[in-house]
Design a protein around this motif. Sequence first.
Motif, PDB file in Angstrom:
ATOM      1  N   PHE A   5     -20.363   6.288  -0.821  1.00  0.00           N
ATOM      2  CA  PHE A   5     -19.115   6.241  -0.067  1.00  0.00           C
ATOM      3  C   PHE A   5     -18.041   7.017  -0.823  1.00  0.00           C
ATOM      4  N   TRP A  13     -14.557   5.476   7.382  1.00  0.00           N
ATOM      5  CA  TRP A  13     -15.961   5.228   7.726  1.00  0.00           C
ATOM      6  C   TRP A  13     -16.691   4.550   6.580  1.00  0.00           C
ATOM      7  N   SER A  14     -16.346   4.898   5.357  1.00  0.00           N
ATOM      8  CA  SER A  14     -16.925   4.195   4.207  1.00  0.00           C
ATOM      9  C   SER A  14     -16.574   2.713   4.242  1.00  0.00           C
ATOM     10  N   ARG A  16     -15.993   0.795   6.767  1.00  0.00           N
ATOM     11  CA  ARG A  16     -16.730   0.062   7.797  1.00  0.00           C
ATOM     12  C   ARG A  16     -18.110  -0.385   7.299  1.00  0.00           C
ATOM     13  N   ALA A  17     -18.869   0.558   6.757  1.00  0.00           N
ATOM     14  CA  ALA A  17     -20.216   0.222   6.291  1.00  0.00           C
ATOM     15  C   ALA A  17     -20.169  -0.733   5.101  1.00  0.00           C
ATOM     16  N   TRP A  18     -19.233  -0.479   4.192  1.00  0.00           N
ATOM     17  CA  TRP A  18     -19.115  -1.319   2.994  1.00  0.00           C
ATOM     18  C   TRP A  18     -18.783  -2.754   3.363  1.00  0.00           C
ATOM     19  N   PRO A  54     -20.216   7.428   5.132  1.00  0.00           N
ATOM     20  CA  PRO A  54     -21.102   6.883   4.106  1.00  0.00           C
ATOM     21  C   PRO A  54     -22.555   7.297   4.332  1.00  0.00           C
ATOM     22  N   GLU A  65     -24.869   7.907   8.657  1.00  0.00           N
ATOM     23  CA  GLU A  65     -23.999   7.668   9.814  1.00  0.00           C
ATOM     24  C   GLU A  65     -23.727   6.176   9.932  1.00  0.00           C
ATOM     25  N   THR A  66     -22.450   5.822  10.091  1.00  0.00           N
ATOM     26  CA  THR A  66     -22.036   4.420   9.984  1.00  0.00           C
ATOM     27  C   THR A  66     -22.710   3.521  11.005  1.00  0.00           C
ATOM     28  N   THR A  67     -22.709   3.904  12.270  1.00  0.00           N
ATOM     29  CA  THR A  67     -23.291   3.023  13.281  1.00  0.00           C
ATOM     30  C   THR A  67     -24.797   2.873  13.080  1.00  0.00           C
ATOM     31  N   HIS A 101     -15.999   4.156  17.830  1.00  0.00           N
ATOM     32  CA  HIS A 101     -16.701   5.259  17.181  1.00  0.00           C
ATOM     33  C   HIS A 101     -16.397   6.596  17.842  1.00  0.00           C
TER      34      HIS A 101
END
Length: 225
Positions: A5, A13-14, A16-18, A54, A65-67, A101
């Motif tokens: 990230f 976007w980092s 969100r995933a984190w 991320p 890709e986050t999703t 998104h």
Amino acid sequence: MKLIFANRNYSSWSLRAWLVLRHFNIPFDEDLVLLNGEGWQQNLRKKSPSGKVPVLVDGDVVLPETTAIIEYLHDKYPAKGIWPSNRMERAYARSAAAEMHGGFNALRDAAPMNLRASHPGKVDFDVVADDLKRIERIWGDLLSRSGGPYLFGAFNAADAMFAPVATRIRTYELPVSDLAQEYVEAIYALPAFQEWFAEAVKEPWVVEHDEIDIILAKRDAAGSA
């Protein structure tokens, strides 16, 4: 498992995933890459197939890709509640996340995420009004059904997707309803978010294309040229 990230202060976007990984107590290692400094783009491309963050690395699996990361984590840890267990609520949650998104470009462009900053009045409300109106409709409909504090009661992936919007509302003091402001406060109260935020405000790096003062100065200079 490892998450690659970027700068916590700027990389929405980092975040969100984190948040999904940390909130749902999924063990992972961190690999921070910078979005600034000499050669940062080349360095990022060495670690990310898409040149973006991320990226989730899990053995031979490399997801940039986050999703896709969120769906992968949901499939791997189905008991965690990353998406709502109810089929209808899960569909609504995925719908809201997909809209986040793919949309709200006016808000993204006019109000870049900047956690350590406070910039009231520096975003033209007319530019972002339609995006805010739609966001308030989504939040209002879901919160009225769930009773809050999060969109489906308990925090899930849909909330992670909207967390950077909450930061934009606070950073730029965008005018929203009391209900929306309560949701912003709920995001900031989430322990995982507080952990990310505490690290973000300590970062020394400046990413110029995400600093509103620099953006506005360049816009003014271009307009007067």
